[in-house]
Design an enzyme around this catalytic site. Structure first.
Site, PDB file in Angstrom:
ATOM      1  N   HIS A   1       0.850  -1.188   0.000  1.00  0.00           N
ATOM      2  CA  HIS A   1       0.000   0.000   0.000  1.00  0.00           C
ATOM      3  C   HIS A   1       0.884   1.236   0.000  1.00  0.00           C
ATOM      4  O   HIS A   1       2.103   1.162   0.199  1.00  0.00           O
ATOM      5  CB  HIS A   1      -0.957   0.022   1.197  1.00  0.00           C
ATOM      6  CG  HIS A   1      -0.282   0.014   2.537  1.00  0.00           C
ATOM      7  ND1 HIS A   1       0.415   1.087   3.034  1.00  0.00           N
ATOM      8  CD2 HIS A   1      -0.193  -0.948   3.482  1.00  0.00           C
ATOM      9  CE1 HIS A   1       0.902   0.795   4.237  1.00  0.00           C
ATOM     10  NE2 HIS A   1       0.545  -0.431   4.526  1.00  0.00           N
TER      11      HIS A   1
ATOM     12  N   ASP B 112      -4.235  -6.544  12.627  1.00  0.00           N
ATOM     13  CA  ASP B 112      -4.202  -5.079  12.716  1.00  0.00           C
ATOM     14  C   ASP B 112      -3.993  -4.521  11.318  1.00  0.00           C
ATOM     15  O   ASP B 112      -2.909  -4.644  10.736  1.00  0.00           O
ATOM     16  CB  ASP B 112      -3.077  -4.607  13.638  1.00  0.00           C
ATOM     17  CG  ASP B 112      -3.295  -5.037  15.070  1.00  0.00           C
ATOM     18  OD1 ASP B 112      -4.456  -5.009  15.514  1.00  0.00           O
ATOM     19  OD2 ASP B 112      -2.309  -5.413  15.734  1.00  0.00           O
ATOM     20  N   LEU B 113      -5.005  -3.921  10.751  1.00  0.00           N
ATOM     21  CA  LEU B 113      -5.002  -3.475   9.362  1.00  0.00           C
ATOM     22  C   LEU B 113      -3.806  -2.574   9.056  1.00  0.00           C
ATOM     23  O   LEU B 113      -3.604  -1.550   9.702  1.00  0.00           O
ATOM     24  CB  LEU B 113      -6.308  -2.734   9.051  1.00  0.00           C
ATOM     25  CG  LEU B 113      -6.495  -2.265   7.602  1.00  0.00           C
ATOM     26  CD1 LEU B 113      -6.550  -3.449   6.660  1.00  0.00           C
ATOM     27  CD2 LEU B 113      -7.759  -1.427   7.483  1.00  0.00           C
ATOM     28  N   ASP B 114      -3.020  -2.980   8.046  1.00  0.00           N
ATOM     29  CA  ASP B 114      -1.878  -2.201   7.538  1.00  0.00           C
ATOM     30  C   ASP B 114      -0.826  -1.917   8.602  1.00  0.00           C
ATOM     31  O   ASP B 114      -0.076  -0.941   8.503  1.00  0.00           O
ATOM     32  CB  ASP B 114      -2.359  -0.879   6.919  1.00  0.00           C
ATOM     33  CG  ASP B 114      -3.161  -1.105   5.651  1.00  0.00           C
ATOM     34  OD1 ASP B 114      -2.897  -2.092   4.944  1.00  0.00           O
ATOM     35  OD2 ASP B 114      -4.052  -0.288   5.367  1.00  0.00           O
ATOM     36  N   GLU B 115      -0.744  -2.745   9.621  1.00  0.00           N
ATOM     37  CA  GLU B 115       0.227  -2.524  10.683  1.00  0.00           C
ATOM     38  C   GLU B 115       1.126  -3.735  10.923  1.00  0.00           C
ATOM     39  O   GLU B 115       1.780  -3.834  11.960  1.00  0.00           O
ATOM     40  CB  GLU B 115      -0.481  -2.129  11.981  1.00  0.00           C
ATOM     41  CG  GLU B 115      -1.199  -0.783  11.901  1.00  0.00           C
ATOM     42  CD  GLU B 115      -1.779  -0.339  13.235  1.00  0.00           C
ATOM     43  OE1 GLU B 115      -1.396  -0.909  14.261  1.00  0.00           O
ATOM     44  OE2 GLU B 115      -2.620   0.577  13.241  1.00  0.00           O
TER      45      GLU B 115
END
Length: 294
Positions: free
Chosen positions: A190, A224-227
């Protein structure tokens, strides 16, 4: 001579390198490259050694013989055949720049992977994928059918023997259960504006704020989204004179490059999970070379 590599993770202590190198020498193996890292914060030791078996030792025999040393040092270890291509499943939605880049790199041998299938929630890239002689699966995802859709995705993973799932701009959030089941085996890409510019049109938001750097981040997927633990990042400079469309185009280029480098590192067994971080060792000599061009 067959090229292998050995990956090791264990608590830090004296004598690890000596024990591993002595074992390889005693078993007719010659070390060609070696990387190691001792994390003083966590007291964990990480090592990747590339070697050739000059006396024809097989992986299974080496692994069995190494077990005693591994036990003495509390090691998690694995021997890998560097000539074997990792089986990869790609998931994509409606942005195809990363998909097309990966198809090309895999075709010319620039990535040590075999793309065993492509899954999408749209039909946009069916022809592209089928023309590359790769199975294409369209699995629609809605709020109502999400459990059934993920079950269908996991069936493709299991049927193809996929060792790695790549989210090449797949615009659906995976469930916590799937993230946990595939921990360390899903890579995402992303833009690197998070958490500043969330939601739709992040490049438009960035231009409106006068951003001078566009970046991309590739990481392992967690609940944990995008982490998740970061594998690879890069940036490209832009100026006040460039349009929002320029931002998008430049962003797509850096996304494609960053994702390919992350996959290359994972497929070459150069990435080690270290809590919420990763240890990523340099590439072995010759590992970027392509079988052919075009």
């Amino acid at each position: 001579m067959t090229r292998y590599c050995l990956t090791v993770t264990c608590p830090s202590r004296r004598g690890i390198v000596a024990a591993v190198s002595t074992f390889l020498a005693d078993n007719g193996c010659n070390i060609t490259d070696s990387s190691q890292f001792d994390d003083l914060d966590t007291d964990q030791f990480f090592m990747r050694i590339g070697f050739v078996s000059e006396q024809g030792s097989e992986l299974e025999a080496l692994s069995q013989a190494f077990a005693e040393i591994a036990s003495n040092f509390g090691m998690t270890f694995e021997f890998h055949d560097e000539n074997r291509k990792m089986k990869v499943l790609i998931m994509v939605s409606r942005f195809g720049h990363c998909l097309n880049d990966l198809l090309y790199r895999a075709r010319i041998g620039a990535l040590p992977v075999e793309i065993v299938a492509v899954i999408s929630n749209h039909m946009d890239y069916q022809k592209v994928v089928v023309n590359a002689d790769i199975p294409f699966h369209c699995i629609k995802v809605t709020k109502e059918n999400k459990p059934e859709a993920e079950a269908a995705i996991m069936k493709v993973v299991e049927d193809t023997g996929a060792e790695l799932v790549v989210l090449a701009r797949y615009m659906q959030i995976l469930s916590d259960a799937m993230c946990q089941k595939m921990s360390g085996r899903i890579i995402n890409i992303h833009h690197s504006f998070l958490p500043s510019f969330k939601g739709a049109n992040p490049y438009k938001q960035a231009r409106e704020r006068g951003v001078k750097l566009i970046g991309a981040t590739s990481h392992y997927v967690t609940a944990d989204l995008d982490e998740g633990p970061i594998i690879e990042q890069d940036i490209v400079r832009i100026t006040h004179a460039q349009s929002a469309a320029d931002y998008v185009s430049l962003g797509r280029d850096v996304e494609s490059q960053v994702l390919a480098r992350a996959i290359h590192a994972h497929a070459n067994h150069r990435v080690f999970l270290n809590g919420n971080k990763t240890v990523v060792f340099p590439a072995s000599p010759g590992s970027y070379s392509s079988e052919r061009m075009g």
